[in-house]
Design an enzyme around this catalytic site. Structure first.
Site, PDB file in Angstrom:
ATOM      1  N   ARG A 156       0.937  -1.076   0.260  1.00  0.00           N
ATOM      2  CA  ARG A 156      -0.009   0.113   0.112  1.00  0.00           C
ATOM      3  C   ARG A 156       0.835   1.400  -0.042  1.00  0.00           C
ATOM      4  O   ARG A 156       2.181   1.147   0.492  1.00  0.00           O
ATOM      5  CB  ARG A 156      -0.768   0.219   1.035  1.00  0.00           C
ATOM      6  CG  ARG A 156      -1.892  -1.137   1.334  1.00  0.00           C
ATOM      7  CD  ARG A 156      -2.570  -1.053   2.502  1.00  0.00           C
ATOM      8  NE  ARG A 156      -3.345  -2.090   2.945  1.00  0.00           N
ATOM      9  CZ  ARG A 156      -3.427  -3.235   3.738  1.00  0.00           C
ATOM     10  NH1 ARG A 156      -2.210  -3.328   4.100  1.00  0.00           N
ATOM     11  NH2 ARG A 156      -4.270  -4.297   3.744  1.00  0.00           N
ATOM     12  N   LYS A 180      -2.440  -2.366   7.890  1.00  0.00           N
ATOM     13  CA  LYS A 180      -3.580  -2.076   8.692  1.00  0.00           C
ATOM     14  C   LYS A 180      -3.831  -2.834  10.068  1.00  0.00           C
ATOM     15  O   LYS A 180      -3.403  -3.868   9.960  1.00  0.00           O
ATOM     16  CB  LYS A 180      -4.803  -2.346   7.859  1.00  0.00           C
ATOM     17  CG  LYS A 180      -4.868  -1.486   6.638  1.00  0.00           C
ATOM     18  CD  LYS A 180      -6.045  -1.490   5.861  1.00  0.00           C
ATOM     19  CE  LYS A 180      -6.396  -0.457   4.639  1.00  0.00           C
ATOM     20  NZ  LYS A 180      -7.633  -0.592   3.875  1.00  0.00           N
ATOM     21  N   HIS A 244      -2.244   2.606  -6.375  1.00  0.00           N
ATOM     22  CA  HIS A 244      -3.028   1.589  -6.051  1.00  0.00           C
ATOM     23  C   HIS A 244      -2.823   0.632  -7.025  1.00  0.00           C
ATOM     24  O   HIS A 244      -2.935  -0.461  -6.678  1.00  0.00           O
ATOM     25  CB  HIS A 244      -4.038   1.533  -5.223  1.00  0.00           C
ATOM     26  CG  HIS A 244      -4.506   0.674  -4.144  1.00  0.00           C
ATOM     27  ND1 HIS A 244      -3.651   0.697  -2.995  1.00  0.00           N
ATOM     28  CD2 HIS A 244      -5.335  -0.183  -3.960  1.00  0.00           C
ATOM     29  CE1 HIS A 244      -4.466  -0.329  -2.075  1.00  0.00           C
ATOM     30  NE2 HIS A 244      -5.320  -0.899  -2.989  1.00  0.00           N
ATOM     31  N   ARG A 247      -0.321  -2.317  -6.812  1.00  0.00           N
ATOM     32  CA  ARG A 247      -0.499  -3.471  -5.703  1.00  0.00           C
ATOM     33  C   ARG A 247      -1.732  -4.467  -6.665  1.00  0.00           C
ATOM     34  O   ARG A 247      -1.365  -5.697  -6.317  1.00  0.00           O
ATOM     35  CB  ARG A 247      -1.486  -2.642  -4.708  1.00  0.00           C
ATOM     36  CG  ARG A 247      -1.539  -3.881  -3.515  1.00  0.00           C
ATOM     37  CD  ARG A 247      -2.258  -2.925  -2.344  1.00  0.00           C
ATOM     38  NE  ARG A 247      -2.845  -3.605  -1.381  1.00  0.00           N
ATOM     39  CZ  ARG A 247      -2.414  -4.413  -0.407  1.00  0.00           C
ATOM     40  NH1 ARG A 247      -1.146  -4.724  -0.291  1.00  0.00           N
ATOM     41  NH2 ARG A 247      -3.168  -5.104   0.454  1.00  0.00           N
ATOM     42  N   HIS A 270      -4.191  -8.972   3.800  1.00  0.00           N
ATOM     43  CA  HIS A 270      -5.609  -8.840   3.816  1.00  0.00           C
ATOM     44  C   HIS A 270      -6.004  -9.851   5.091  1.00  0.00           C
ATOM     45  O   HIS A 270      -5.490 -11.015   5.259  1.00  0.00           O
ATOM     46  CB  HIS A 270      -6.312  -9.422   2.629  1.00  0.00           C
ATOM     47  CG  HIS A 270      -6.395  -8.588   1.677  1.00  0.00           C
ATOM     48  ND1 HIS A 270      -6.333  -8.998   0.238  1.00  0.00           N
ATOM     49  CD2 HIS A 270      -5.972  -7.208   1.512  1.00  0.00           C
ATOM     50  CE1 HIS A 270      -6.381  -8.092  -0.560  1.00  0.00           C
ATOM     51  NE2 HIS A 270      -5.849  -6.863   0.237  1.00  0.00           N
ATOM     52  N   TYR A 279      -9.203 -10.481  -6.915  1.00  0.00           N
ATOM     53  CA  TYR A 279      -8.323 -10.651  -8.028  1.00  0.00           C
ATOM     54  C   TYR A 279      -8.518 -12.040  -8.652  1.00  0.00           C
ATOM     55  O   TYR A 279      -7.840 -11.962  -9.876  1.00  0.00           O
ATOM     56  CB  TYR A 279      -6.879 -10.602  -7.435  1.00  0.00           C
ATOM     57  CG  TYR A 279      -6.571  -9.401  -6.502  1.00  0.00           C
ATOM     58  CD1 TYR A 279      -6.580  -8.303  -7.134  1.00  0.00           C
ATOM     59  CD2 TYR A 279      -6.704  -9.483  -5.083  1.00  0.00           C
ATOM     60  CE1 TYR A 279      -6.158  -7.065  -6.491  1.00  0.00           C
ATOM     61  CE2 TYR A 279      -6.441  -8.002  -4.604  1.00  0.00           C
ATOM     62  CZ  TYR A 279      -6.251  -6.922  -5.295  1.00  0.00           C
ATOM     63  OH  TYR A 279      -5.791  -5.943  -4.626  1.00  0.00           O
TER      64      TYR A 279
END
Length: 298
Positions: A156, A180, A244, A247, A270, A279
């Site tokens: 990110r 995150k 982004h 990514r 994730h 994806y």
């Protein structure tokens, strides 16, 4: 692309909503997430004030459903509505943990699903045009190292901008990032990225002012920021490209090459496999496109 955040003067929200406390609780999350969630809850509080409800204790499930319906009539992007639902669920969950609410009115609240746009994926030719260029100046070496690392590790932009020199192990060919939720992960990087990073650190980084520990800095002498990364792509990309997208491209190219979905999930950081599964749809679209372009009877 990050959904827009509605500007709401937080000083206009009654203290009963305790947005400063919520913001402090979110401190472990990415700064952009923290800002967006607080603003989203502020927007909801302002909307509830029109119904003369001045505190979260007065909110029930019907209010929330009406709020979502109002967002739908404004034709907001699906991703924006989904983020607002996530913000409200996070906020009310926090209130329950604080003991301020006995039950969570958002427990069964769901964002609208389906119909979202697939993320943009760059072709191998587009990636080559970004990366296979000369780097004569310190700025050129920085730009190439940034783009190589984004694509090599699927970072990110916020993760890249937060990197310190010590987070990058050129000998071990790894980069350690804080993702995150404060989750740390160590990612492999390939030789081309290592070469670009080494050139930047050996003959570029010390020529530019900035915090000595920062891996990447800008011409203003501060740590590189998301807007700086966007400007790098604006200068080098043939067509408009959001950072982004690198990514997205990283994940899709791994799956196209046969990588396991759960491995890609771990690499991307994730928390849910469902987030990574988008994806697989991208890859299917690419397969259909290749089939249609190449099969004699397609």
């Amino acid at each position: 692309m990050t959904p827009p955040v509605e500007a709401v003067p937080l000083n206009s929200v009654r203290p009963d909503w305790d947005l400063p406390g919520f913001s402090a609780w979110l401190a472990g999350r990415a700064a952009a997430t923290q800002k967006a969630y607080v603003s989203d809850v502020g927007a909801f509080a302002a909307w509830m004030a029109r119904s003369h409800i001045e505190s979260p204790e007065g909110v029930d499930r019907m209010h929330l459903r009406r709020y979502l319906a109002s967002l739908g009539t404004r034709k907001l992007a699906r991703a924006t509505i989904a983020r607002r639902v996530a913000a409200l669920r996070c906020y009310f969950s926090w209130l329950v943990r604080q003991g301020r609410l006995g039950s969570d009115p958002t427990r069964t609240l769901r964002a609208p699903s389906g119909g979202g746009r697939l993320p943009r994926v760059l072709s191998k030719g587009e990636m080559a045009s970004l990366l296979e260029v000369g780097a004569q100046s310190a700025l050129d070496r920085r730009d190439l190292a940034v783009l190589e690392l984004l694509y090599a590790a699927g970072l990110r932009v916020s993760e890249l901008c937060g990197l310190d020199r010590g987070d990058i192990d050129l000998r071990g060919r790894t980069v350690t990032v804080l993702g995150k939720g404060g989750k740390q992960r160590r990612l492999p990087v390939h030789d081309a990225a290592v070469d670009a990073l080494r050139a930047w650190f050996d003959d570029g980084r010390d020529l530019m002012d900035g915090p000595p520990e920062a891996a990447f800095v800008n011409r203003r002498g501060t740590r590189l920021g998301p807007r700086d990364v966007r400007r790098i792509l604006d200068r080098r990309a043939v067509s408009p490209t959001h950072p982004h997208a690198l990514r997205h491209t990283y994940a899709t190219h791994l799956l196209d090459g046969g990588a396991d979905l759960r491995v890609v999930q771990e690499l991307l950081g994730h928390s849910s496999l469902a987030t990574t599964q988008v994806y697989t749809h991208v890859s299917k679209e690419r397969l259909r496109s290749v089939y249609g372009d190449t099969h004699p009877r397609a």
